[in-house]
Scaffold this active site. Sequence first.
Site, PDB file in Angstrom:
ATOM      1  N   LYS A 189     -22.744   9.344  11.112  1.00  0.00           N
ATOM      2  CA  LYS A 189     -23.293   9.487  12.005  1.00  0.00           C
ATOM      3  C   LYS A 189     -24.399  10.319  13.076  1.00  0.00           C
ATOM      4  O   LYS A 189     -25.128  10.139  13.084  1.00  0.00           O
ATOM      5  CB  LYS A 189     -22.129   9.143  13.350  1.00  0.00           C
ATOM      6  CG  LYS A 189     -21.337   7.637  13.014  1.00  0.00           C
ATOM      7  CD  LYS A 189     -20.221   7.779  13.756  1.00  0.00           C
ATOM      8  CE  LYS A 189     -19.043   7.940  14.218  1.00  0.00           C
ATOM      9  NZ  LYS A 189     -18.189   8.337  12.779  1.00  0.00           N
ATOM     10  N   THR A 190     -22.881  11.878  13.161  1.00  0.00           N
ATOM     11  CA  THR A 190     -23.684  13.163  13.419  1.00  0.00           C
ATOM     12  C   THR A 190     -25.160  12.973  12.469  1.00  0.00           C
ATOM     13  O   THR A 190     -26.640  13.176  13.041  1.00  0.00           O
ATOM     14  CB  THR A 190     -23.149  13.907  13.391  1.00  0.00           C
ATOM     15  OG1 THR A 190     -21.461  14.106  13.561  1.00  0.00           O
ATOM     16  CG2 THR A 190     -24.045  15.446  13.993  1.00  0.00           C
ATOM     17  N   GLU A 404       9.786   8.582  -7.668  1.00  0.00           N
ATOM     18  CA  GLU A 404       8.807   8.591  -7.996  1.00  0.00           C
ATOM     19  C   GLU A 404       8.469   7.343  -8.657  1.00  0.00           C
ATOM     20  O   GLU A 404       7.011   6.064  -8.721  1.00  0.00           O
ATOM     21  CB  GLU A 404       7.902   9.500  -8.695  1.00  0.00           C
ATOM     22  CG  GLU A 404       7.493  11.161  -7.731  1.00  0.00           C
ATOM     23  CD  GLU A 404       7.100  10.041  -5.512  1.00  0.00           C
ATOM     24  OE1 GLU A 404       6.326   8.690  -5.851  1.00  0.00           O
ATOM     25  OE2 GLU A 404       7.334  11.244  -5.397  1.00  0.00           O
ATOM     26  N   HIS A 407       8.426   4.323  -7.187  1.00  0.00           N
ATOM     27  CA  HIS A 407       7.112   3.568  -6.071  1.00  0.00           C
ATOM     28  C   HIS A 407       6.458   3.343  -7.597  1.00  0.00           C
ATOM     29  O   HIS A 407       5.572   1.160  -7.497  1.00  0.00           O
ATOM     30  CB  HIS A 407       6.857   4.731  -5.401  1.00  0.00           C
ATOM     31  CG  HIS A 407       7.050   5.333  -3.822  1.00  0.00           C
ATOM     32  ND1 HIS A 407       7.193   4.558  -3.543  1.00  0.00           N
ATOM     33  CD2 HIS A 407       7.425   6.186  -3.913  1.00  0.00           C
ATOM     34  CE1 HIS A 407       7.491   4.701  -2.608  1.00  0.00           C
ATOM     35  NE2 HIS A 407       8.103   6.247  -2.445  1.00  0.00           N
ATOM     36  N   ASP A 481       6.947   7.033   3.492  1.00  0.00           N
ATOM     37  CA  ASP A 481       7.207   5.745   3.509  1.00  0.00           C
ATOM     38  C   ASP A 481       7.479   4.648   4.119  1.00  0.00           C
ATOM     39  O   ASP A 481       6.402   3.759   4.753  1.00  0.00           O
ATOM     40  CB  ASP A 481       8.633   5.703   2.090  1.00  0.00           C
ATOM     41  CG  ASP A 481       7.972   6.732   1.124  1.00  0.00           C
ATOM     42  OD1 ASP A 481       7.005   7.331   0.396  1.00  0.00           O
ATOM     43  OD2 ASP A 481       9.212   6.792   0.184  1.00  0.00           O
TER      44      ASP A 481
HETATM   45  P1  ATP Z   1     -16.898  12.381  12.818  1.00  0.00           P
HETATM   46  O1  ATP Z   1     -17.202  10.680  13.675  1.00  0.00           O
HETATM   47  O2  ATP Z   1     -15.611  12.585  12.569  1.00  0.00           O
HETATM   48  O3  ATP Z   1     -18.024  12.919  14.202  1.00  0.00           O
HETATM   49  P2  ATP Z   1     -19.090  11.601  11.150  1.00  0.00           P
HETATM   50  O4  ATP Z   1     -19.449  10.232  11.332  1.00  0.00           O
HETATM   51  O5  ATP Z   1     -19.762  11.716  12.756  1.00  0.00           O
HETATM   52  O6  ATP Z   1     -17.875  11.579  11.590  1.00  0.00           O
HETATM   53  P3  ATP Z   1     -20.862  13.832  10.083  1.00  0.00           P
HETATM   54  O7  ATP Z   1     -20.486  14.057  10.483  1.00  0.00           O
HETATM   55  O8  ATP Z   1     -22.013  12.884  10.561  1.00  0.00           O
HETATM   56  O9  ATP Z   1     -20.148  12.383   9.833  1.00  0.00           O
HETATM   57  O10 ATP Z   1     -20.706  13.687   8.157  1.00  0.00           O
HETATM   58  C1  ATP Z   1     -20.326  14.943   7.848  1.00  0.00           C
HETATM   59  C2  ATP Z   1     -20.699  15.070   6.041  1.00  0.00           C
HETATM   60  O11 ATP Z   1     -20.540  14.084   5.966  1.00  0.00           O
HETATM   61  C3  ATP Z   1     -22.198  15.417   6.769  1.00  0.00           C
HETATM   62  O12 ATP Z   1     -22.853  16.672   7.073  1.00  0.00           O
HETATM   63  C4  ATP Z   1     -22.416  14.766   4.447  1.00  0.00           C
HETATM   64  O13 ATP Z   1     -22.595  16.328   4.474  1.00  0.00           O
HETATM   65  C5  ATP Z   1     -21.278  14.136   4.891  1.00  0.00           C
HETATM   66  N1  ATP Z   1     -21.798  12.593   4.324  1.00  0.00           N
HETATM   67  C6  ATP Z   1     -21.275  11.523   5.814  1.00  0.00           C
HETATM   68  N2  ATP Z   1     -21.487  10.796   5.000  1.00  0.00           N
HETATM   69  C7  ATP Z   1     -23.075  10.856   4.634  1.00  0.00           C
HETATM   70  C8  ATP Z   1     -24.374   9.831   4.067  1.00  0.00           C
HETATM   71  N3  ATP Z   1     -24.177   8.661   4.569  1.00  0.00           N
HETATM   72  N4  ATP Z   1     -25.075  10.057   3.208  1.00  0.00           N
HETATM   73  C9  ATP Z   1     -25.075  11.792   2.870  1.00  0.00           C
HETATM   74  N5  ATP Z   1     -24.178  12.824   3.656  1.00  0.00           N
HETATM   75  C10 ATP Z   1     -23.475  12.159   4.399  1.00  0.00           C
END
Ligand code: ATP
Length: 583
Positions: A189-190, A404, A407, A481
């Site tokens: 998302k970020t 284990e 399981h 578990d």
């Molecule tokens: P949170 O909800 O925990 O904040 P987020 O959804 O914002 O997480 P990001 O911080 O954007 O996740 O992702 C962390 C890292 O994971 C990114 O910097 C990237 O390296 C990798 N990553 C995550 N999703 C993708 C994607 N769709 N494509 C490429 N890299 C990804």
Amino acid sequence: MLALVAFRLLHPAQQPAPTVPFSELAQALGAHQVKELRVDDGGARLIATLNAPKTIAGRSQTIIQANVPARAVTLSDLQQWSTSGVRVTVDALGSAAGVQLLIQILSLSVIVGVLLYVVVRQRGIMASARFVATPPSRHLTLADVGGAREARADLSDVVAYLANPDRYRALGARCPRGVLLVGPPGTGKTLLARAVAGEAGCPVIVAAGSDFNEVYVGVGSRRVRQLAKRAREQAPCIIFIDEFDSLGGRRGRPNRSGEEEVTLNQLLVEMDGMEANDGIVWMAATNREDMLDPAVRRPGRFDRVVEVPLPTTTDRAEILRLHASGRPLDPDVNLERLAQLTVGHSGADLANLLNEAAIIAVQQDSDRITNAHIEQARDKVLLGRVRSGVIVAETERRLIAIHEAGHAVVGLVACPDDRLHKVTIEPRGRSLGAAHFAPESDRHVHPRSYLEGVISKALGGRAAELVFLGPDAVTTGAGADLVQATTIARRMVAEFGMSDEVGLISADPSSPSGPPSAQLQGEVDRAVRTLLATQARRAESIVREHQQAVDALAAVLLERDILTAPEVHEIATEHGVTPRAIA
Ligand code: ATP
């Protein structure tokens, strides 16, 4: 320090009066050689001014002093000295001591003042460093985000608007004011927010929901105003707020403070106060959309919701390719196969997996990442790092091996949809052993029979302990578990309507329909208990039926510590386990 310097300047150093034995001073008093006597330091020092100079240590002195025990001087002594013609004065606390105390107080206040000044300045610097816009950079674009096809398509409008807001203004078109990115942690998302800014070539101001949570009254709302002001200065730009639920959470919730509500109100005011086309797009990310206040989602605020789900197999392959580019991979690495084996992994998990593999390759002095490095990294991520320092007694190793193996066999029989990855009794991470299963392909819905199988598999370890060791010898190994089994069972009953006793009713305490009544909660608890007991009996009967297979697996585990899926399958089939999973 300053106070000390000032005192020294005002009172240049004087030669102190020589200290003489008390007997000498008493002699001078008796011989009427003293014209004035000062009782100083709260009675611990007598300072005498002599009628005529006296030679002490080769110097002529008119003032001498002597130490006396504290509180030794009495009122009758003072009267006696006064009647003998001496002018007697008393300092409650010695003047020198008083001055010293004053200096100490002044020095302390100066130090505290300087510290306060530094802290206030630091906070000022931190406040001005807060919400700084990352300059426009086209380094990161939507092409750097793997998978998330729908999210990328949804965000293309925002990119087009930010790249040319005037065009939208000219046609009276309005861009979504706020975009809410919703999805599990680590799904990018970020990354998407930064990619949108990179694609549009505009700055992005990044904040976290927790940046606005302060105990001090008014600080949160001041920060919201500060954030909006920064954005207006930088427009066109993106404001991205991560962990948005801690800022935009539902008002009136029991654990929400009044201050948090004021901060949220301020956010709503700022969003409403912005003109539709002033070139600012609010983006926010959350894993808990259900926690958000409905007012946040109103049109004109966060009016576009973009889902960013866990990646599918194709998405995972794309993400793996993105993160593998620039890393030297051995031809034996098959990223497509790895994508199939990593069901449920987020983009962040996959990036982490490849990074761990690269670290292992460096540690092993290899010039490329091989499939073996990726396998080791996978074990490290899934099962935890090997704790070589932990010494487990032989009797305990046997208990763990039985647990284990239980399981593994119950999992193969009761939960054939999950693929076995490895069984180990190596101490790794927080556990002393693990039978690791993973889903074989992406699943979006889970049938009741599958969930019951997962519960049975989770209870398989305790079942094996019961069968092999008896009820008095069961161990603490089943703690985690039980947590896993109870969590699934409770959700089946309370959220998915999978209990015949409770029926079709939601008893999810966090659902908008409100928490369940005490009576319903009691019924849910009883149904959960029944479900767990049924699956525990099922696990136990599977272990009894395949006792030889469990025994043989435990014995080989004791020898080799770690067994791969094909090795487990071979032993299991040899001893009559013929589940669908092996086929
Ligand atoms: P949170 O909800 O925990 O904040 P987020 O959804 O914002 O997480 P990001 O911080 O954007 O996740 O992702 C962390 C890292 O994971 C990114 O910097 C990237 O390296 C990798 N990553 C995550 N999703 C993708 C994607 N769709 N494509 C490429 N890299 C990804």
